[in-house]
Enzyme design. Structure first.
Site, PDB file in Angstrom:
ATOM      1  N   LYS A 125       0.845  -1.206   0.000  1.00 59.20           N
ATOM      2  CA  LYS A 125       0.000   0.000   0.000  1.00 59.20           C
ATOM      3  C   LYS A 125       0.876   1.250   0.000  1.00 59.20           C
ATOM      4  O   LYS A 125       1.654   1.478   0.923  1.00 59.20           O
ATOM      5  CB  LYS A 125      -0.902  -0.002   1.231  1.00 59.20           C
ATOM      6  CG  LYS A 125      -1.726   1.264   1.423  1.00 59.20           C
ATOM      7  CD  LYS A 125      -2.452   1.242   2.760  1.00 59.20           C
ATOM      8  CE  LYS A 125      -3.070   2.582   3.099  1.00 59.20           C
ATOM      9  NZ  LYS A 125      -3.649   2.606   4.465  1.00 59.20           N
ATOM     10  N   ASP A 166     -12.121   7.308   4.132  1.00 64.32           N
ATOM     11  CA  ASP A 166     -10.895   7.076   4.902  1.00 64.32           C
ATOM     12  C   ASP A 166     -10.504   5.602   4.919  1.00 64.32           C
ATOM     13  O   ASP A 166      -9.483   5.238   5.484  1.00 64.32           O
ATOM     14  CB  ASP A 166     -11.072   7.612   6.333  1.00 64.32           C
ATOM     15  CG  ASP A 166      -9.755   7.774   7.073  1.00 64.32           C
ATOM     16  OD1 ASP A 166      -8.710   7.858   6.395  1.00 64.32           O
ATOM     17  OD2 ASP A 166      -9.761   7.812   8.319  1.00 64.32           O
ATOM     18  N   LYS A 210      -9.969  13.315   8.349  1.00 63.15           N
ATOM     19  CA  LYS A 210      -9.477  12.951   9.673  1.00 63.15           C
ATOM     20  C   LYS A 210      -9.355  14.192  10.549  1.00 63.15           C
ATOM     21  O   LYS A 210      -9.024  15.279  10.063  1.00 63.15           O
ATOM     22  CB  LYS A 210      -8.081  12.320   9.579  1.00 63.15           C
ATOM     23  CG  LYS A 210      -7.990  10.977   8.903  1.00 63.15           C
ATOM     24  CD  LYS A 210      -6.539  10.526   8.848  1.00 63.15           C
ATOM     25  CE  LYS A 210      -6.374   9.193   8.139  1.00 63.15           C
ATOM     26  NZ  LYS A 210      -6.881   8.073   8.932  1.00 63.15           N
ATOM     27  N   GLU A 253      -9.495   3.918   2.315  1.00 65.74           N
ATOM     28  CA  GLU A 253      -9.058   3.955   0.921  1.00 65.74           C
ATOM     29  C   GLU A 253      -7.978   2.945   0.598  1.00 65.74           C
ATOM     30  O   GLU A 253      -7.814   2.551  -0.553  1.00 65.74           O
ATOM     31  CB  GLU A 253      -8.574   5.367   0.570  1.00 65.74           C
ATOM     32  CG  GLU A 253      -7.132   5.687   0.929  1.00 65.74           C
ATOM     33  CD  GLU A 253      -6.824   5.590   2.425  1.00 65.74           C
ATOM     34  OE1 GLU A 253      -5.677   5.245   2.768  1.00 65.74           O
ATOM     35  OE2 GLU A 253      -7.721   5.836   3.246  1.00 65.74           O
ATOM     36  N   ASP A 270      -2.646  10.408   3.812  1.00 55.50           N
ATOM     37  CA  ASP A 270      -4.072  10.097   3.903  1.00 55.50           C
ATOM     38  C   ASP A 270      -4.773  11.155   4.748  1.00 55.50           C
ATOM     39  O   ASP A 270      -4.727  11.118   5.981  1.00 55.50           O
ATOM     40  CB  ASP A 270      -4.273   8.709   4.513  1.00 55.50           C
ATOM     41  CG  ASP A 270      -5.745   8.353   4.652  1.00 55.50           C
ATOM     42  OD1 ASP A 270      -6.572   8.983   3.948  1.00 55.50           O
ATOM     43  OD2 ASP A 270      -6.066   7.465   5.447  1.00 55.50           O
ATOM     44  N   ASP A 321       1.569   6.329   5.948  1.00 52.37           N
ATOM     45  CA  ASP A 321       0.541   5.470   5.369  1.00 52.37           C
ATOM     46  C   ASP A 321       1.024   4.753   4.114  1.00 52.37           C
ATOM     47  O   ASP A 321       0.290   3.961   3.538  1.00 52.37           O
ATOM     48  CB  ASP A 321      -0.729   6.276   5.086  1.00 52.37           C
ATOM     49  CG  ASP A 321      -1.997   5.454   5.278  1.00 52.37           C
ATOM     50  OD1 ASP A 321      -1.964   4.504   6.077  1.00 52.37           O
ATOM     51  OD2 ASP A 321      -3.003   5.745   4.615  1.00 52.37           O
ATOM     52  N   ARG A 358      -7.627  -0.221   1.229  1.00 52.00           N
ATOM     53  CA  ARG A 358      -8.103  -1.500   0.691  1.00 52.00           C
ATOM     54  C   ARG A 358      -8.585  -1.353  -0.753  1.00 52.00           C
ATOM     55  O   ARG A 358      -8.586  -2.321  -1.502  1.00 52.00           O
ATOM     56  CB  ARG A 358      -9.204  -2.063   1.592  1.00 52.00           C
ATOM     57  CG  ARG A 358     -10.483  -1.261   1.639  1.00 52.00           C
ATOM     58  CD  ARG A 358     -11.307  -1.568   2.876  1.00 52.00           C
ATOM     59  NE  ARG A 358     -10.654  -1.065   4.086  1.00 52.00           N
ATOM     60  CZ  ARG A 358     -11.123  -1.244   5.318  1.00 52.00           C
ATOM     61  NH1 ARG A 358     -12.235  -1.934   5.506  1.00 52.00           N
ATOM     62  NH2 ARG A 358     -10.481  -0.754   6.364  1.00 52.00           N
TER      63      ARG A 358
END
Length: 460
Positions: free
Chosen positions: A228, A310, A240, A312, A233, A251, A314
């Protein structure tokens, strides 16, 4: 900054590793002058203690570090590093006390005390150098340290300097150094080549979303690594709060760990057909950002209802996994900083992983024990599949209720792995506070355990 062993030299200071529960025997075996100096300084072999003992000329003649008791060592990843950190700059050679079974791991911990992130200001790690002990594969330990440094540097770099462009550049540097092939699909080409969810997540950012692919090897089992690469993010339109956004430069920790593992595999000439897939995006807020309530169609045709922008990671992994399974790899592994639920379950140190293959799980767990790289198996609990199936689409990217968040995320990803033999890691990628051998900041998780267990998993 060097994370390498020192060259053998006559001036190296002899070093004794002293077990606290064997201190009296070690003490009795020493010359009177050493006993007197040790007693005067209160050294008893406690974990993390260190002492320099002068010779007749007043220069260092012997160094000792405490190795503690078995109970104390069990609470520290790299016990030897705890003592090494107390030693002054110099070159040391271990002459007794380090168990052969843990010598490679303990000396790796020593090398890692030399790490410092120095991109933005002068910084140096600990300056005590170590001569490689006899019997230790020094080249392998140095490769492990180099992989750790690559991953740490990538994660520690702020998003302003580690966006999708820079992550691609890092992958290109690795490909060049290791003679691998690399290709990148970016921007509107993602839609043209059927990677709609990678595009949807990253289209609002200034730097175009992309899928980075690195390959090397045309013989041996097929190994596909998927990382990933969400370089920052914000949470998207499900923005967030500030406190939750502070560490979002990490992230892309899954991509950083995958690149570290890939470097280790390639530098070690592991006889595999290696494929690395990294969806690199920034989850930003703009007028064209994807929205809660949208339904996206993934590469494999499954539809996904967006109930939280949030969640995202996956989504971008799903398109990459769908591509990865098309070549029917012998093993496919994804690594991602995916869910807060995993942190609630196991904290920051353990790397939870999922697999349906009991032999792979056992091999990984055993390797983790031997390489100071703790992992913990979590279940692909099939009865929870219903939790990721909403009313208007095939899948829900953020099931309501809050239960089993890491498991439902893993089940979501498994839907895109097809029939591939698949393993998923939901890592944290960050060390919240400095520990022996572990600087505060970015860190590998599961990489050493995976590398050690891959030969068995793939029958190499």
């Amino acid at each position: 900054m060097t994370l390498a062993f020192a060259e053998e030299r006559a001036s190296a200071i002899p070093l004794c590793v002293v077990h606290q529960d064997d201190f009296s025997n070690w003490h009795a075996s020493q010359p009177d002058a050493v006993q007197t100096w040790v007693d005067a300084n209160g050294f008893v072999g406690a974990l993390g203690d260190a002492l320099m003992i002068p010779n007749d000329t007043g220069t260092p003649g012997l160094a000792v570090v405490g190795y503690g008791t078995a109970a104390k060592r069990a609470r520290v990843r790299f016990p030897l590093a705890a003592g090494a950190l107390k030693l002054p700059a110099g070159t040391y050679k271990i002459v007794e006390g380090l168990p052969e079974a843990v010598a490679a791991t303990e000396t790796l911990g020593w090398l890692l005390t030399g790490y410092a992130f120095d991109r933005y200001k002068a910084a140096a790690g600990h300056a005590a150098r170590l001569v490689a002990p006899e019997g230790v594969d020094a080249a392998l330990v140095e490769r492990l340290a180099a992989a750790e440094r690559l991953t740490r540097d990538l994660i520690n770099t702020p998003a302003a300097d580690m966006g999708p462009d820079a992550l691609e550049a890092a992958a290109r540097d690795l490909a060049t150094a290791q003679g691998a092939q690399i290709s990148v699909i970016s921007g509107a080409d993602l839609l043209a080549q059927n990677f709609p969810m990678i595009h949807a997540v990253g289209r609002a950012a200034a730097q175009a979303p992309r899928l980075i692919e690195l390959r090397k090897g045309d013989t041996g089992p097929k190994l596909t690594l998927v990382g990933k690469g969400v370089c920052f993010d914000t949470g998207g339109l499900n923005l967030k709060p500030g406190g939750s956004m502070g560490l979002m430069k990490k992230d892309m920790g899954g991509a950083a760990n995958v690149l570290g593992l890939a470097q280790l595999i390639l530098a070690s000439n592991l006889p595999v057909q290696l494929r690395v897939l990294i969806p690199a995006v920034e989850n930003a807020v703009a007028g064209n950002a994807f929205r809660p309530g949208d339904v996206l169609t993934a590469r494999n045709g499954q539809t996904v209802e967006i109930n939280n922008t949030d969640a995202e990671g996956r989504l971008v992994l799903a398109d990459a996994l769908a591509l990865g399974q098309e070549e029917e790899p012998d093993l496919m592994i994804s690594m991602a900083t995916l869910t807060g639920a995993a942190r609630v379950a196991v904290g920051p140190d353990l790397a939870p992983f999922y697999t349906d293959h009991a032999q792979d799980a056992a091999a990984l767990a055993e390797a983790a024990q031997h390489h100071a790289d703790p992992v913990w198996q979590m279940p692909f609990h099939t009865p929870y599949e219903a939790m990721i199936e909403p009313q208007i689409a095939d899948l829900d990217n953020a099931p309501s209720g809050g239960f089993a968040g890491s498991i439902t995320a893993a089940l979501f990803l498994r839907r895109f792995a097809g029939n591939a033999r698949y393993m998923h890691f939901d890592i944290y990628g960050w060390c919240p506070s400095a520990k022996p051998g572990l600087a505060k900041g970015g860190v590998t998780q599961g990489v050493r355990a995976l590398f050690a267990s891959l030969p068995g998993m793939l029958s190499l």
